[in-house]
Each structure stands twice: as C-alpha cells, then as structure tokens.
Write a protein that holds these residues in place. Structure first.
Motif, PDB file in Angstrom:
ATOM      1  N   PRO A 163       5.001  15.293  -7.117  1.00  0.00           N
ATOM      2  CA  PRO A 163       6.030  14.322  -7.518  1.00  0.00           C
ATOM      3  C   PRO A 163       7.216  14.951  -8.241  1.00  0.00           C
ATOM      4  O   PRO A 163       8.339  14.457  -8.136  1.00  0.00           O
ATOM      5  CB  PRO A 163       5.265  13.360  -8.443  1.00  0.00           C
ATOM      6  CG  PRO A 163       4.044  14.100  -8.877  1.00  0.00           C
ATOM      7  CD  PRO A 163       3.700  15.015  -7.753  1.00  0.00           C
ATOM      8  N   GLU A 164       6.997  16.067  -8.967  1.00  0.00           N
ATOM      9  CA  GLU A 164       8.108  16.730  -9.654  1.00  0.00           C
ATOM     10  C   GLU A 164       9.102  17.301  -8.639  1.00  0.00           C
ATOM     11  O   GLU A 164      10.311  17.331  -8.888  1.00  0.00           O
ATOM     12  CB  GLU A 164       7.600  17.867 -10.557  1.00  0.00           C
ATOM     13  CG  GLU A 164       6.774  17.411 -11.752  1.00  0.00           C
ATOM     14  CD  GLU A 164       5.303  17.203 -11.388  1.00  0.00           C
ATOM     15  OE1 GLU A 164       4.925  17.477 -10.215  1.00  0.00           O
ATOM     16  OE2 GLU A 164       4.539  16.759 -12.274  1.00  0.00           O
ATOM     17  N   ALA A 165       8.588  17.750  -7.486  1.00  0.00           N
ATOM     18  CA  ALA A 165       9.465  18.290  -6.438  1.00  0.00           C
ATOM     19  C   ALA A 165      10.337  17.197  -5.838  1.00  0.00           C
ATOM     20  O   ALA A 165      11.508  17.439  -5.513  1.00  0.00           O
ATOM     21  CB  ALA A 165       8.625  18.963  -5.351  1.00  0.00           C
ATOM     22  N   ILE A 166       9.775  15.984  -5.677  1.00  0.00           N
ATOM     23  CA  ILE A 166      10.566  14.849  -5.188  1.00  0.00           C
ATOM     24  C   ILE A 166      11.700  14.554  -6.168  1.00  0.00           C
ATOM     25  O   ILE A 166      12.842  14.302  -5.769  1.00  0.00           O
ATOM     26  CB  ILE A 166       9.672  13.599  -5.011  1.00  0.00           C
ATOM     27  CG1 ILE A 166       8.894  13.688  -3.693  1.00  0.00           C
ATOM     28  CG2 ILE A 166      10.485  12.318  -5.012  1.00  0.00           C
ATOM     29  CD1 ILE A 166       9.708  13.361  -2.455  1.00  0.00           C
ATOM     30  N   ALA A 167      11.392  14.578  -7.464  1.00  0.00           N
ATOM     31  CA  ALA A 167      12.427  14.365  -8.481  1.00  0.00           C
ATOM     32  C   ALA A 167      13.471  15.475  -8.414  1.00  0.00           C
ATOM     33  O   ALA A 167      14.677  15.217  -8.537  1.00  0.00           O
ATOM     34  CB  ALA A 167      11.796  14.303  -9.868  1.00  0.00           C
ATOM     35  N   GLY A 168      13.022  16.729  -8.214  1.00  0.00           N
ATOM     36  CA  GLY A 168      13.953  17.854  -8.088  1.00  0.00           C
ATOM     37  C   GLY A 168      14.852  17.706  -6.875  1.00  0.00           C
ATOM     38  O   GLY A 168      16.048  18.020  -6.925  1.00  0.00           O
ATOM     39  N   LEU A 169      14.280  17.205  -5.780  1.00  0.00           N
ATOM     40  CA  LEU A 169      15.075  16.968  -4.572  1.00  0.00           C
ATOM     41  C   LEU A 169      16.125  15.886  -4.828  1.00  0.00           C
ATOM     42  O   LEU A 169      17.252  15.969  -4.332  1.00  0.00           O
ATOM     43  CB  LEU A 169      14.153  16.543  -3.422  1.00  0.00           C
ATOM     44  CG  LEU A 169      14.755  16.558  -2.015  1.00  0.00           C
ATOM     45  CD1 LEU A 169      15.119  17.971  -1.599  1.00  0.00           C
ATOM     46  CD2 LEU A 169      13.775  15.963  -1.018  1.00  0.00           C
ATOM     47  N   ILE A 198      25.528  27.611 -10.138  1.00  0.00           N
ATOM     48  CA  ILE A 198      24.498  26.678  -9.696  1.00  0.00           C
ATOM     49  C   ILE A 198      23.694  26.070 -10.836  1.00  0.00           C
ATOM     50  O   ILE A 198      23.429  24.864 -10.846  1.00  0.00           O
ATOM     51  CB  ILE A 198      23.564  27.353  -8.649  1.00  0.00           C
ATOM     52  CG1 ILE A 198      22.616  26.307  -8.049  1.00  0.00           C
ATOM     53  CG2 ILE A 198      22.798  28.530  -9.255  1.00  0.00           C
ATOM     54  CD1 ILE A 198      21.916  26.781  -6.785  1.00  0.00           C
ATOM     55  N   ASN A 199      23.314  26.869 -11.846  1.00  0.00           N
ATOM     56  CA  ASN A 199      22.501  26.322 -12.941  1.00  0.00           C
ATOM     57  C   ASN A 199      23.234  25.268 -13.769  1.00  0.00           C
ATOM     58  O   ASN A 199      22.712  24.164 -13.966  1.00  0.00           O
ATOM     59  CB  ASN A 199      21.995  27.452 -13.843  1.00  0.00           C
ATOM     60  CG  ASN A 199      20.708  28.069 -13.323  1.00  0.00           C
ATOM     61  OD1 ASN A 199      20.283  27.772 -12.208  1.00  0.00           O
ATOM     62  ND2 ASN A 199      20.091  28.934 -14.103  1.00  0.00           N
ATOM     63  N   GLY A 214      21.855  16.259 -13.785  1.00  0.00           N
ATOM     64  CA  GLY A 214      20.727  15.538 -14.374  1.00  0.00           C
ATOM     65  C   GLY A 214      19.408  16.274 -14.330  1.00  0.00           C
ATOM     66  O   GLY A 214      18.362  15.685 -14.602  1.00  0.00           O
ATOM     67  N   ALA A 215      19.420  17.590 -13.982  1.00  0.00           N
ATOM     68  CA  ALA A 215      18.177  18.349 -13.904  1.00  0.00           C
ATOM     69  C   ALA A 215      17.590  18.579 -15.298  1.00  0.00           C
ATOM     70  O   ALA A 215      18.308  18.911 -16.242  1.00  0.00           O
ATOM     71  CB  ALA A 215      18.422  19.690 -13.218  1.00  0.00           C
ATOM     72  N   SER A 216      16.271  18.413 -15.411  1.00  0.00           N
ATOM     73  CA  SER A 216      15.554  18.708 -16.658  1.00  0.00           C
ATOM     74  C   SER A 216      14.876  20.071 -16.514  1.00  0.00           C
ATOM     75  O   SER A 216      14.963  20.721 -15.463  1.00  0.00           O
ATOM     76  CB  SER A 216      14.507  17.620 -16.923  1.00  0.00           C
ATOM     77  OG  SER A 216      13.493  17.677 -15.923  1.00  0.00           O
ATOM     78  N   ARG A 253      17.035  24.173  -7.912  1.00  0.00           N
ATOM     79  CA  ARG A 253      17.735  25.448  -7.699  1.00  0.00           C
ATOM     80  C   ARG A 253      17.200  26.174  -6.474  1.00  0.00           C
ATOM     81  O   ARG A 253      17.964  26.724  -5.676  1.00  0.00           O
ATOM     82  CB  ARG A 253      17.582  26.324  -8.944  1.00  0.00           C
ATOM     83  CG  ARG A 253      18.333  27.667  -8.840  1.00  0.00           C
ATOM     84  CD  ARG A 253      18.195  28.478 -10.107  1.00  0.00           C
ATOM     85  NE  ARG A 253      16.793  28.724 -10.401  1.00  0.00           N
ATOM     86  CZ  ARG A 253      16.251  28.569 -11.613  1.00  0.00           C
ATOM     87  NH1 ARG A 253      16.986  28.154 -12.626  1.00  0.00           N
ATOM     88  NH2 ARG A 253      14.969  28.815 -11.801  1.00  0.00           N
ATOM     89  N   GLU A 254      15.890  26.170  -6.304  1.00  0.00           N
ATOM     90  CA  GLU A 254      15.266  26.851  -5.165  1.00  0.00           C
ATOM     91  C   GLU A 254      15.733  26.248  -3.845  1.00  0.00           C
ATOM     92  O   GLU A 254      16.047  26.969  -2.885  1.00  0.00           O
ATOM     93  CB  GLU A 254      13.739  26.738  -5.286  1.00  0.00           C
ATOM     94  CG  GLU A 254      12.972  27.643  -4.347  1.00  0.00           C
ATOM     95  CD  GLU A 254      11.468  27.598  -4.573  1.00  0.00           C
ATOM     96  OE1 GLU A 254      10.756  28.380  -3.930  1.00  0.00           O
ATOM     97  OE2 GLU A 254      11.012  26.761  -5.404  1.00  0.00           O
ATOM     98  N   PHE A 255      15.807  24.917  -3.789  1.00  0.00           N
ATOM     99  CA  PHE A 255      16.240  24.229  -2.574  1.00  0.00           C
ATOM    100  C   PHE A 255      17.717  24.488  -2.283  1.00  0.00           C
ATOM    101  O   PHE A 255      18.097  24.855  -1.164  1.00  0.00           O
ATOM    102  CB  PHE A 255      15.989  22.722  -2.735  1.00  0.00           C
ATOM    103  CG  PHE A 255      16.336  21.905  -1.510  1.00  0.00           C
ATOM    104  CD1 PHE A 255      15.454  21.814  -0.448  1.00  0.00           C
ATOM    105  CD2 PHE A 255      17.548  21.223  -1.435  1.00  0.00           C
ATOM    106  CE1 PHE A 255      15.765  21.064   0.680  1.00  0.00           C
ATOM    107  CE2 PHE A 255      17.865  20.475  -0.322  1.00  0.00           C
ATOM    108  CZ  PHE A 255      16.973  20.391   0.741  1.00  0.00           C
TER     109      PHE A 255
END
Length: 450
Positions: free
Chosen positions: A50-56, A119-120, A127-129, A137-139
């Motif tokens: 689920p954290e990856a979905i939020a990251g996406l 990028i960072n 809104g990235a935590s 960042r990886e994506f």
C-alpha cells in the motif's frame, strides 16, 4: 484507399460513420490504456504494498506536467495539421510534421534534465513523506530518463490521427499496452524489481512502438512523410502549434497544481493512506474518462477539417454525437461505481484501512461524474476549431477556478470528507459554466450558415 482520399473523406462522408471510424479506434486504444493502468497499479499495490500505491499517487503531478508539455506540441500540431489538410495546404502540413519531431526532442530533453536535477525537492513539494519518497523517486527517475521517447510517441500518435490514420494510431497504442502488461508481469511479479519495474515496462514498450510510428512516417508514398528540409523550426508554425497547444498545456499544468494541492490536503487530513485512496479513486475515474478522451481524439480531425473547410453543419453534428456518446459512457462508469465501489477498490489492495477509505472515495469522486462528459467534449471542441481563449477558460474552470478554493474551504468544516466532496462540487459547477458558452457560439455558427 490512399492517404489523400482518406483525408478528403473528412469533409464528405456521413458524420456518424466518420465519428465511429475515428473515435472507435481511439476508444479501443484508450480502453487498453485504462486496462494497463489498472493492471499496473494492481500489481504495484498487491506485490509491492500500500505504501507503493501512495508513492505512485505522489508521481501524478509529474506525469501531468510531462503530459502538459507533450500535449502543447502533440495536440497543437495535430490540430494545425487537420485544419491545413481541410484547406488542402499539404506543404505546410508536412512542415508541421517535421517541426513536431524537432519540438518534441527539444522539450523532452529540457524537461528531463531540469526534473532529474531537482527530483527530491520537487517530490517533497508534491507531498511525498519519508515513507513514500523512495517509491516515488525510484519510479520517476526511470520515467524521466525516457521522457523524450514518451513525448515523441504521444506526439506521433496524435499526428497519425490527424493524417487520416486512426487505425494505425490504435495499433500503436494497443501494442504499447499489450507489451506493457507483459513486461509489468515479468519485471514486477517475476523479477521483483518493484515500482522501478513498472516504469521500465512503460518506457520499453513506448520505445518499440515509436520505432514503428517513425517507420510509417518514413513511407514516401504517404501524403505526410518524413523527409529532409522539414525539421528546421519555423517561427510561424511553432507559434501556431503553441497557440493551439496552450489550452491542453494549461489543462495539464492545472491538473498538476491540483494534484499537488490535493495530495498535501489528503496528507494533512488523512495521512499517507488517504493519498493512496486518492490514487485509487483517481485511477477508477480515469478508466472511464479515457473513453471520453478517445471520443475527443476521434472528434478532433473531423471538427478541425470541417471548420477549416467552413462546413459548420457537419462540424456541429459531430459535436452533438460526441457529447451523446461520451455521456452514455460516463453513465455506465457512474452506475458501476455506485453499485460496486468496494469490489472495485479490492482490485488495487487488500489492506483493510486502504480498502475502506478507497471504496468511500470512489463513491464520492464519481457522484456527478456523468456531467464531466459534455464539459470535456465541449472544451476539446473549442480547442479543435482554434478558439484558444474559450478552451483555456473552460479547461481552467473545472479545476483551478472551482476545485482549488473548494478543496481549501470545505475541509475547514468537514475535514477529510470536505476534500473528497470538493471534486464532485467542482464537476457540477464547471458543467453549469460550459453549456451556456456552447449555446452562445452555436448561434454564431448558425449565422455563418445563412
């Protein structure tokens, strides 16, 4: 049938058959894209977490911003080409093709360099935590490295439709989607490359499709083809491309601003899981809206050609049919979302918290989504016929003028639900602004016919 004959049919063939001929391939292609987006996010949610979905979800503004620059060139150029073909100015249309290639290379490279450099901080601003930043960042690093390919691929597909080749544009998209799905399964599920694997799948499939597109445009028998002497930028052509493309550019930039703001509001009122739910609800809405984009893509060469040829009755019939088809499609989407929100959310996640929040979000986001169909088609119509200021205003009305203030004010009273309800409220408001604008212009077109 040769390419010239296919182009001339835009002004003679029955409008209903034409819209079916042009919109159906685009809708099939957009349906395939929707399917890919669902599978892509489902694999990321189920395999990575689920954290990856939020990251996406954090990367959506990046994708919208990249799409904004791509649309400024691709949509602007294809609309200009449609009008020039309607005027039978084939030489200028060919130079527009060459300038499209050059502009896509320049814009794609510049966007990649600037965004990779910062990028960072950009992702933090989006809104990235600490939890979602590594995934986002990886994506986006992989997506940005292939940015020139993405811009060129979408630009060439838009030109294919404008040049009377909707089926080839559809084949390019279908191939990209099919290859994408296979590569996502291999990279994410089999090789366990995580969210980076999904990005690699996207760029790899677009690269192969772009090679085929360029091969098509290299055929000297085609009315529009790549050749020496058409790539040097011409000020008047670039100005016309940007003048038309500024509307979709601003629409995508506005989407970028809105998603940044919404992500921050969701983090503030609901945490990272709310961002994940927004990502899922947004994906569901886009599945059905992709059909409307397909209708718009089918309408664009027909409306643009007949406007250039001053056949206003055909142009208006095309608009009416496009609105009817788009509205019917979004009604189906609304019905499914109201009846089966939890089942739809389960495609993306099995996490109980995210599942509950996503099902609730889907019902609210899709509450009045049916009216978005006519608003989107009418906005695109004004863009097709070169009414740039009107198209820009209508593009901005739904998100910047209405959604932004509503998403700021409503949460003061209803907290997280206030953020959710700001979306259907802005959809309804923009619809009420768009219809009177169309009615006023219809009167003007009827006067021209007399």
């Amino acid at each position: 049938m040769d390419n010239k004959q296919a182009t001339l049919e835009l002004g003679t063939k029955p409008v209903g058959r034409l819209l079916m001929q042009y919109a159906l391939p685009a809708m099939v292609a957009m349906t395939a894209s929707s399917l890919y987006n669902i599978i892509d996010r489902a694999f990321i949610g189920q395999v990575v977490g689920p954290e990856a979905i939020a990251g996406l979800g954090i990367t959506f503004p990046f994708m919208n911003l990249s799409g904004a620059f791509g649309a400024a060139v691709g949509v602007g150029a294809s609309t200009c080409i449609s009008v020039k073909l309607g005027q039978k100015d084939y030489k200028t249309a060919e130079h527009l093709l060459g300038n499209t290639v050059t502009l896509n290379l320049i814009v794609g490279l510049a966007f990649m360099v600037v965004c990779l450099t910062f990028i960072n901080p950009i992702l933090r601003f989006f809104g990235a935590s600490d939890v979602t930043l590594p995934y986002a960042r990886e994506f986006m690093t992989v997506i940005l490295l292939g940015n020139m390919i993405t811009h060129m691929y979408f630009g060439m597909n838009a030109v294919l439709r404008a040049a009377g080749k909707p089926r080839q544009a559809m084949y390019a998209t279908l191939f990209t989607v099919g290859m994408n799905i296979l590569l996502v399964i291999a990279f994410v599920w089999w090789f366990r490359w995580g969210i980076k694997g999904a990005a690699l799948a996207t760029i790899t499939s677009q690269s192969i499709a772009l090679c085929w597109q360029m091969w098509l445009f290299s055929n000297k028998k085609e009315l529009l083809h790549l050749k020496r002497g058409i790539y040097r930028l011409k000020g008047n052509l670039v100005k016309n491309i940007i003048a038309i493309g500024i509307s979709p550019f601003l629409m995508n930039v506005t989407s970028c601003v809105i998603v940044i703001f919404m992500n921050n509001q969701f983090v503030r009122y609901g945490g990272d899981m709310a961002v994940g739910a927004y990502s899922i609800a947004n994906s569901v809405a886009m599945v059905f809206f992709m059909f409307v984009i397909g209708v718009n893509q089918g309408m664009q060469p027909i409306a643009g050609y007949n406007y250039g040829a001053e056949k206003y009755d055909r142009m208006m019939r095309c608009l009416g049919l496009a609105i009817a088809v788009a509205t019917a499609i979004l009604f189906v989407g609304w019905l499914l979302s109201m009846l089966f929100p939890r089942q739809i959310a389960r495609i993306f996640t099995t996490d109980p918290t995210l599942l509950d929040m996503s099902a609730h979000a889907i019902k609210i986001v899709m509450l009045v989504f049916v009216v978005v169909a006519s608003q989107a088609v009418i906005t695109n119509f004004f863009q097709c016929i070169g009414k740039v200021k009107v198209s820009i205003f209508l593009s901005l009305s739904r998100q910047l003028i209405l959604l932004l203030p509503l998403a700021y004010i409503l949460p003061m009273f209803w907290r997280l639900d206030g953020v959710w309800y700001s979306m259907p409220a802005s959809d309804l408001g923009s619809f009420l602004m768009t219809v009177p604008m169309l009615l006023w212009y219809m009167k003007k077109f009827r006067k021209h016919e007399r």
